[in-house]
Enzyme design. Structure first.
Site: not given
Ligand code: ADP
Ligand code: SF4
Length: 688
Positions: A31, A170, A174, A266
């Site tokens: 992002c 993807y 979560h 992550d």
């Protein structure tokens, strides 16, 4: 290992389904706050990665349908054909630099909130949103699932039309429907999409098959999958169901992009996960199960580690989001034997905070990140100097070091003077605190660079006065004299400061960072700043065995760190170290053995026992030298500029940016500089 030859394995081409990557460097989706609102800026930023040598450059998640509306965050969007031109801008910019373009198709299920579209929220089961917004998602029925598969298929077709070489399914972080279906914590369906792992994996399998059928002849199909939820036996674990998923789908995708969930795990910060390559133990099984290429991440910046991951058969591709943000030219630097020049990511997640704020990405280490289009900044190229020949920089914090380095790169004769015995300013101080040692990379990189240059003169132990600055005879002066923490309590909650009785032991963060340790406890850390530092100091003092009480007007510890995905970990760390938390309280007065707190809601006051108080409230800009030089009657200076924290106290990232900006703009037309503030992508008024 040394020399580019030892790294040649990293530059081997690798086939991914029908396409071939020119080397093993793979910029995984990340992002950036540019997205569908700022496509030109995103195209320019992605192009820089391709130019820097990343063989695959991915978009961030691309919403495939209005039922997956992540507003107000600006991700990519591929709702219908009208989104294709903006995405084609991105693929063209990547292809022009010789790399493959990947798109991460996403339906965010109940992770989306659909604030813009007001579309119904979808999930495998009846679920409540994770945010405080009181809305629920409904369990998808069979027709919902059929529709979802069609949206995904349509998005894959559009992706090919937009020029993408790799199309993602993807199931990670979560954050998406395929992931939600995979995990028992979101899926208690009684039908063939729930229950056994074979059932829960069904939707991901169908999406892979659909995508392959739709575009698989031309595009590679990647699966991004979180092999471990990092919840222990309460969630999916790499060696159990994580492995089962890879076994069930082993040869279906053309590429496995594997990591851990959720996003905070992550993209773990160095504060809580200091090891580069920290995901290796979770993902290393994947290549044993599939013959398809595997990409993995874990803040990989060391070329030696990269080579060993490839040679040990753990990874085919070196995946990176943050290392590619901190240094878009990391692959080329390795290829050209310039490993020492790599600007290593410090794992601070300021980049992540931009996404969370919905503004263009920024990076502590790389001030050009997000400015490729607006200011046309290139991380490796800077304009040569103009008519002036020399410059003086005073102060060697992040602003001074960056300014000096860029001025030197432009070809000026640069003198850098630092009052202290060591270069580094606030970075030197803050990186000495618990968990922040990796932040020293900010100064290490710059000091190393400056030391290599013949046109740089570094002076430590050199506090300059105004007359000394004038005596030096250098007409262009940049003052990066920094800021110090106030000792009077003035801050957000107390504009006029706090009442402090004499004989009270009042300390500042600067005292603690300089090694002052109060003898008696308890120490109160009063965090009116609410950024990261108060929490770090409390942690640091508790780690050193001190009894610590943490007081803040906020309703949680270090609310700023929500933006860097750390807040839960920060608060947990303090609690585990026995720090007493006193939330929603302002400090009104301090006496030698107690302080008075006031509830921010009821205004009720109460005493609290403490032997000393560390005030983390507000900083005072260090402008004495600037004021004196500005006040000189016959100033011989032609340029005098205040930069960094001395100009505007902020993050280290802000100080670096300020130093960079000052160096870039030196000897430029003021009108041109001003116009850059106004450069933006304006929404079309076309109605269709
Ligand atoms: P920034 O974040 O803006 O770079 P810092 O606070 O990290 O600022 O660094 C400022 C540095 O400037 C400190 O290391 C300080 O010792 C140094 N400094 C302040 N005043 C002077 C001065 N008059 N001469 C030389 N160095 C100075
Ligand atoms: Fe790394 Fe921090 Fe830059 Fe993000 S902002 S890429 S974490 S240095």
């Amino acid at each position: 290992m040394s020399g580019a030859d030892g790294y040649s394995v990293l530059f081997e081409p690798v086939q991914i389904g029908p396409v071939t990557a020119r080397n093993r460097f793979y910029q995984v989706p990340h992002c950036n706050g540019l997205g569908h609102l700022r496509p030109q800026a995103e195209a320019a930023m992605r192009a820089m990665k391709a130019e820097g040598g990343w063989a695959v450059v991915s978009t961030q998640e691309a919403e495939i349908h209005p039922t997956s509306d992540l507003s107000p965050y600006s991700e990519n969007r591929i709702w219908d054909d009208r989104d294709i031109p903006a995405l084609r801008l991105i693929t063209n910019s990547i292809h022009e630099k010789g790399s493959l373009a990947a798109i991460q198709l996403a339906h965010n299920g109940h992770h989306a909130q659909n604030h813009l579209t007001r579309a119904p929220l979808l999930a495998p089961s009846e679920l409540v949103l994770q945010t405080p917004y009181p809305k629920q998602a409904r369990a998808m029925d069979k027709s919902d699932i059929r529709e979802f598969r069609k949206w995904h298929r349509d998005a894959a077709r559009r992706s090919r039309e937009a020029g993408f070489d790799i199309v993602y399914v993807y199931a990670g972080h979560h954050m998406t429907l395929p992931h939600h279906f995979l995990l028992p914590q979101f899926n208690d369906r009684p039908d063939e999409y729930g229950g056994s792992i074979e059932n829960r994996v069904r939707l991901t399998r169908e999406l892979l098959e659909d995508t392959k059928e739709e575009v698989g002849d031309d595009c590679a199909i990647a699966l991004r999958f979180a092999v471990d939820e990092m919840l222990g036996s309460d969630g999916m674990q790499a060696q159990e169901e994580g492995r089962a998923v890879v076994e069930l789908l082993a040869e279906l995708p053309d590429l496995w992009d594997v990591n851990v969930a959720d996003w905070s795990n992550d993209s773990a910060t160095t504060r809580f996960e200091p090891r580069d390559g920290f995901q290796t133990s979770y993902i290393e099984f994947v290549k044993q199960v599939t013959s398809k290429p595997v990409v993995g991440v874990g803040r990989l910046t060391s070329p030696d580690l990269m080579v060993s991951l490839v040679k040990k058969g753990i990874l085919d591709f070196i995946g990176a989001a943050r290392p590619s943000i901190a240094d878009p030219f990391l692959p080329n630097k390795i290829k050209e034997g310039r490993v020492e020049e790599i600007r290593e990511c410090i794992g601070c997640n300021i980049c992540v905070s931009s996404d969370a704020l919905g503004v263009p990405i920024r990076c502590t280490q790389n001030p050009t990140m997000g400015e490729e289009w607006r200011r046309k900044w290139h991380p490796e190229i800077i304009e040569r100097r103009g008519n002036e020949e020399a410059a003086l920089v005073v102060g060697s914090g992040p602003a001074g070091l960056e300014c000096a380095m860029q001025l030197a790169r432009r070809g000026y004769e640069v003198t850098l003077a630092e009052a202290k015995q060591e270069l580094g300013g606030r970075v030197l101080q803050e990186s000495g605190l618990t968990g922040l040692s990796a932040w020293k990379r900010v100064t290490d990189h710059r000091i190393y660079d400056l030391q290599q240059r013949g046109n740089v003169h570094l002076f430590t132990d050199s506090r300059l006065s105004a007359s000394e600055v004038v005596e030096l005879g250098i007409p262009n002066v940049f003052l990066a004299t920094g800021a110090t923490w106030r000792r009077d309590g003035r801050g957000k909650s107390a504009f006029r400061g706090v009442s402090i009785e004499s004989a009270s032991l009042v300390l500042t963060p600067d005292d603690i960072m300089s090694g002052v340790v109060p003898e008696d406890g308890p120490i109160m850390v009063y965090d009116d700043d609410q950024g990261y530092l108060g929490g770090v100091l409390a942690d640091h003092l508790a780690q050193a065995g001190q009894e610590v009480v943490f007081v803040t007007p906020a309703s949680m510890v270090s609310p700023f760190t929500e933006l860097t995905l750390e807040q839960t970990k920060v608060q947990r760390s303090l609690l585990e170290k026995g720090v007493r938390l006193t939330l929603s309280q302002t400090l009104t007065s301090v006496a030698p053995s107690q302080a008075i707190l006031r509830c921010v809601y009821t205004e009720r006051e109460r005493p609290i026992e403490c032997s000393s108080v560390v005030l983390v409230t507000q900083r005072a800009r260090e402008t004495a030298l600037y004021d004196e030089l500005r006040g000189l009657a016959d100033s011989p200076l032609s340029k005098l500029e205040l930069i960094g924290d001395a100009a505007n106290p902020g993050l280290i990232a802000d100080a670096v940016y300020s130093g960079h900006m000052a160096a870039r703009n030196f000897e430029r037309d003021a009108g041109d500089i001003d116009r850059e503030f106004f450069r933006r992508e304006i929404v079309s008024l076309e109605t269709k």
